[in-house]
Design a protein around this motif. Structure first.
Motif, short mmCIF file in Angstrom:
data_model
loop_
_atom_site.label_atom_id
_atom_site.label_comp_id
_atom_site.label_asym_id
_atom_site.label_seq_id
_atom_site.Cartn_x
_atom_site.Cartn_y
_atom_site.Cartn_z
N ARG A 25 0.85 -1.19 0.00
CA ARG A 25 0.00 0.00 0.00
C ARG A 25 0.89 1.24 0.00
NH1 ARG A 25 -5.18 -0.20 3.87
NH2 ARG A 25 -5.40 -2.10 2.66
N GLY A 28 -0.76 5.28 0.60
CA GLY A 28 -1.52 5.54 1.81
C GLY A 28 -0.92 6.65 2.67
N TYR A 30 0.64 7.47 6.37
CA TYR A 30 1.33 6.77 7.45
C TYR A 30 1.78 7.75 8.53
CZ TYR A 30 1.37 2.79 4.31
OH TYR A 30 0.98 1.75 3.48
N GLN A 100 -8.40 8.67 9.06
CA GLN A 100 -8.00 7.28 8.87
C GLN A 100 -6.59 7.25 8.30
OE1 GLN A 100 -11.24 5.54 6.43
NE2 GLN A 100 -11.61 4.21 8.19
N ASP A 102 -3.17 4.43 7.03
CA ASP A 102 -2.85 3.08 6.56
C ASP A 102 -1.79 2.40 7.42
OD1 ASP A 102 -4.21 2.82 3.68
OD2 ASP A 102 -3.56 4.88 4.00
N GLY A 103 -1.14 3.15 8.28
CA GLY A 103 -0.14 2.54 9.15
C GLY A 103 0.33 3.51 10.21
N LEU A 237 -6.76 3.24 12.19
CA LEU A 237 -6.33 2.37 11.11
C LEU A 237 -7.49 1.93 10.23
CD1 LEU A 237 -3.75 0.07 12.93
CD2 LEU A 237 -3.24 1.70 11.10
N GLY A 241 -4.89 -1.89 7.60
CA GLY A 241 -3.83 -1.00 8.05
C GLY A 241 -2.95 -1.68 9.09
N GLU A 310 -2.28 -6.15 12.27
CA GLU A 310 -3.07 -5.60 11.17
C GLU A 310 -4.52 -5.43 11.59
OE1 GLU A 310 -2.38 -6.84 6.90
OE2 GLU A 310 -4.31 -7.81 7.30
#
Length: 316
Positions: A25, A28, A30, A100, A102-103, A237, A241, A310
């Motif tokens: 990903r 995204g 982060y 939101q 992704d990591g 996340l 994510g 995750e």
């Protein structure tokens, strides 16, 4: 310039971006929860595409300044940094209009520039003011805490945050010195006092190690900040994510391990045993330790543990 070698650099970045049975990903958003000197942020930016984004946080004003100047400057439109604790992650991202991600990466270690600068007061190897604050502009220093706390409180902190079995003897010696008109105000004085109070030494470890750890954790409310950041990260996340956390001692790692384990197993309501079991919110992906080559090149990496989890799609 004081240098810093980033621990588990490639492992942490790959853990954040990679996806099982799907392309990485790379576009995204982060979060690098502890910028330090930017090793993880820079490696993450190199891994991301043009639509990717890295939001870095750091409570240390020197780290924030390092992101804007000198050899550690990050000059990339996909990057921004904010001077804040990672415990305030949710509020900071909301102010950025981000709801939101992704990591989230949390590197819980003290950076080498912090340890190696005597003025910061983190290390017993250099004499300097007994400060220990990640953000020297806020809160109470370690010296100020020792100047006001009673013997019982000091002993509890050293025992609970340092796992020091001689905590009571150390606290007694600290208070006796304070009552004698010479309170401990420097790292050298604290190190010498602990060395006299601790009668049995662990092989390869300075007797002051556990006491310094305990006071640093207290002054910076590190365990409370970690718990807040973990909860905030989970809420932010997206499905799929990743959460990646690098810890350096057992107290931190225990909190991370327990959090991931709790959120990775279904909770059955014993009052309604036949009710549908709610979905888990995380899937544990394991832990990673530094390899022998990394530990040899950077001995400060030897105690590091990277845990990865995750966000499950079922929890969305």
């Amino acid at each position: 310039m004081l240098s810093h070698t980033t621990v588990l650099l490639h492992e942490a970045v790959e853990a954040l971006v990679a996806r099982d049975d799907a392309p990485p990903r790379v576009d995204g958003t982060y979060v690098d929860g502890t910028f330090g000197r930017g090793g993880h942020s820079r490696a993450l930016l190199q891994r991301l595409g043009q639509k990717g984004r890295v939001i870095a946080l750091d409570r240390d004003p020197e780290a924030v300044a390092a992101a804007a100047s000198g050899a550690t400057r990050v000059d990339d439109p996909r990057f921004c940094i904010r001077h804040t604790r990672f415990g305030d992650l949710a509020a900071v991202l909301a102010a950025e209009g981000v709801h939101q991600v992704d990591g989230v990466l949390l590197d819980l270690g003290v950076s080498s520039p912090q340890i190696d600068d005597p003025a910061r007061g983190f290390s017993f190897r250099h004499d300097g003011p007994l400060d220990m604050r990640m953000d020297p502009t806020r809160g109470e220093s370690a010296a100020d805490f020792l100047a006001r706390a009673d013997e019982r409180h000091i002993a509890e902190v050293i025992r609970d945050h340092g796992e020091e079995r001689f905590a009571r003897q150390i606290a007694k010696a600290l208070v006796a010195r304070r009552e004698g008109g010479d309170p401990v105000r420097t790292t050298g004085a604290l190190s010498d006092l602990v060395a006299r109070a601790v009668k049995t030494r662990e092989a390869g470890q300075d007797p002051a190690t556990r006491t310094f750890q305990a006071l640093r954790i207290l002054v910076n409310a590190e365990l409370e900040e970690l718990q807040q950041a973990l909860s905030a990260a989970l809420a932010l996340l997206v499905p799929g994510g990743r959460l990646a956390v690098i810890s350096f001692h057992s107290l931190e790692d225990r909190i991370v391990k327990t959090f991931i384990a709790r959120e990775s197993r279904p909770e059955v309501d014993r009052r309604a045993p036949f009710a549908p079991v709610p979905p888990t919110r995380l899937r544990a992906l394991g832990r990673i330790r530094p390899g022998a080559a990394e530990v040899q090149a950077n001995p400060r990496a030897r105690s590091a543990i990277l845990r990865v989890a995750e966000r499950t799609a079922a929890a969305a």
